[in-house]
Design an enzyme around this catalytic site. Sequence first.
Site, mmCIF file in Angstrom:
data_model
loop_
_atom_site.group_PDB
_atom_site.id
_atom_site.type_symbol
_atom_site.label_atom_id
_atom_site.label_comp_id
_atom_site.label_asym_id
_atom_site.label_seq_id
_atom_site.Cartn_x
_atom_site.Cartn_y
_atom_site.Cartn_z
ATOM 1 N N THR A 21 0.816 -1.200 0.000
ATOM 2 C CA THR A 21 0.000 0.000 0.000
ATOM 3 C C THR A 21 0.860 1.264 0.000
ATOM 4 O O THR A 21 1.946 1.267 0.555
ATOM 5 C CB THR A 21 -0.860 -0.080 1.275
ATOM 6 O OG1 THR A 21 -1.780 -1.120 1.101
ATOM 7 C CG2 THR A 21 -1.577 1.191 1.599
ATOM 8 N N ARG A 61 -14.189 -7.647 0.231
ATOM 9 C CA ARG A 61 -13.508 -7.219 1.458
ATOM 10 C C ARG A 61 -12.947 -5.805 1.272
ATOM 11 O O ARG A 61 -12.396 -5.468 0.227
ATOM 12 C CB ARG A 61 -12.391 -8.201 1.779
ATOM 13 C CG ARG A 61 -11.554 -7.866 3.020
ATOM 14 C CD ARG A 61 -10.244 -7.199 2.660
ATOM 15 N NE ARG A 61 -9.410 -6.950 3.851
ATOM 16 C CZ ARG A 61 -8.347 -6.147 3.845
ATOM 17 N NH1 ARG A 61 -7.981 -5.531 2.744
ATOM 18 N NH2 ARG A 61 -7.644 -5.955 4.951
ATOM 19 N N VAL A 62 -13.076 -4.967 2.286
ATOM 20 C CA VAL A 62 -12.476 -3.629 2.290
ATOM 21 C C VAL A 62 -11.642 -3.495 3.552
ATOM 22 O O VAL A 62 -12.086 -3.867 4.642
ATOM 23 C CB VAL A 62 -13.564 -2.522 2.257
ATOM 24 C CG1 VAL A 62 -12.919 -1.146 2.305
ATOM 25 C CG2 VAL A 62 -14.429 -2.659 1.011
ATOM 26 N N GLY A 63 -10.435 -2.969 3.416
ATOM 27 C CA GLY A 63 -9.559 -2.771 4.569
ATOM 28 C C GLY A 63 -9.673 -1.367 5.134
ATOM 29 O O GLY A 63 -10.706 -0.693 5.000
ATOM 30 N N ASP A 64 -8.599 -0.914 5.741
ATOM 31 C CA ASP A 64 -8.599 0.392 6.414
ATOM 32 C C ASP A 64 -8.310 1.563 5.473
ATOM 33 O O ASP A 64 -8.682 2.706 5.766
ATOM 34 C CB ASP A 64 -7.514 0.405 7.500
ATOM 35 C CG ASP A 64 -6.125 0.185 6.895
ATOM 36 O OD1 ASP A 64 -5.964 -0.775 6.108
ATOM 37 O OD2 ASP A 64 -5.203 0.979 7.180
ATOM 38 N N THR A 83 -0.415 1.767 6.757
ATOM 39 C CA THR A 83 -0.308 0.552 5.944
ATOM 40 C C THR A 83 -0.166 -0.651 6.869
ATOM 41 O O THR A 83 0.490 -0.565 7.907
ATOM 42 C CB THR A 83 0.882 0.607 4.974
ATOM 43 O OG1 THR A 83 1.030 -0.674 4.344
ATOM 44 C CG2 THR A 83 2.191 0.956 5.672
ATOM 45 N N GLY A 90 -5.448 -4.448 7.372
ATOM 46 C CA GLY A 90 -6.497 -3.441 7.518
ATOM 47 C C GLY A 90 -7.459 -3.684 8.658
ATOM 48 O O GLY A 90 -7.892 -2.729 9.323
#
Length: 299
Positions: free
Chosen positions: A168, A196-199, A219, A222
């Site tokens: 990232t 899926r979605v991270g931070d 980074t 997440g």
Amino acid sequence: MSYSLMIHGGAGAIRAPERYAPCLRRIIETGAGLLAGGASALDAVTRCVALLEDDPLFNAGCGAVLNADGEACCDASVMDGRTLAAGAVAGVKGVRNPVRLARLVMETTPHVFMIGAGAERLGRAHGLAFEPDSYFATPERCEQLARARARRDMTLDHASPTDGKLGTVGAVARDACGHLAAATSTGGLVNQMSGRVGDSPVIGAGVFADNESCAISCTGVGEQFLRTCLARTAAFYVESQRMTAQQAAAAAINYLTRKVQGSGGLIIVDREGRWGAAHSTPGLLMASAEDGDIHVGGA
Ligand code: ASP
């Protein structure tokens, strides 16, 4: 008044950091040149992250890792410390520069966070560049996904020494007027579940900027940054505990590891223009510039 700029290319087990140094140097110099010429922190972080997205070395834009369906699904965010204006996108496909789409969300809609097809339509309507699947699904990314599938694993881009590549990307800046901004962009985790979605696109988790405290880009894994609201937690340390950027970075990583055994790192520029970086991983790829004084390397 002086300017400060930091960029990162992900945290992890960094093999051959010299491979990344020329790219990091080129991008930090471009960003520093913009800020020296009077550009806003917002323009500098957007440009630096877009350049990182254009480099296949990093897990963002053209170098985005592939999910379990073999697709590059990108997330990105940007935040303006002057007003707390923010824009973010998640699960977008084919967009050459997701950070520019996040900026469009911030500047052309009443919204902060848009996902998938609707966000892509916004980008097309504003003439953003789109790329075919082959731009993202490089042979190297397909091999990396095959290895993760064989291990039945879902990993950071840079978790495996055999995968070697880094993650990232992000940028934080204070401009000559004293304004702060931050941006983060990612392809997420290798072999992550579709959807899926991270931070990275979540304001307060993977990104944050407030002129009263600091600008932050994170980074790492997440889910751990989401559960600890890590970017906002670090800003709280600067704002309410009167920590410097470096003290806040270290305190935030301490919180991340203590509460959720988290793996990752973050970069911070505070309102005085001091910068800080910390990580719980073996390394963090980064570069910084303070009034023409450029530093490239790992923290
Ligand atoms: N934070 C990103 C995510 O979880 C991954 C990374 O930083 O490499 O989606």
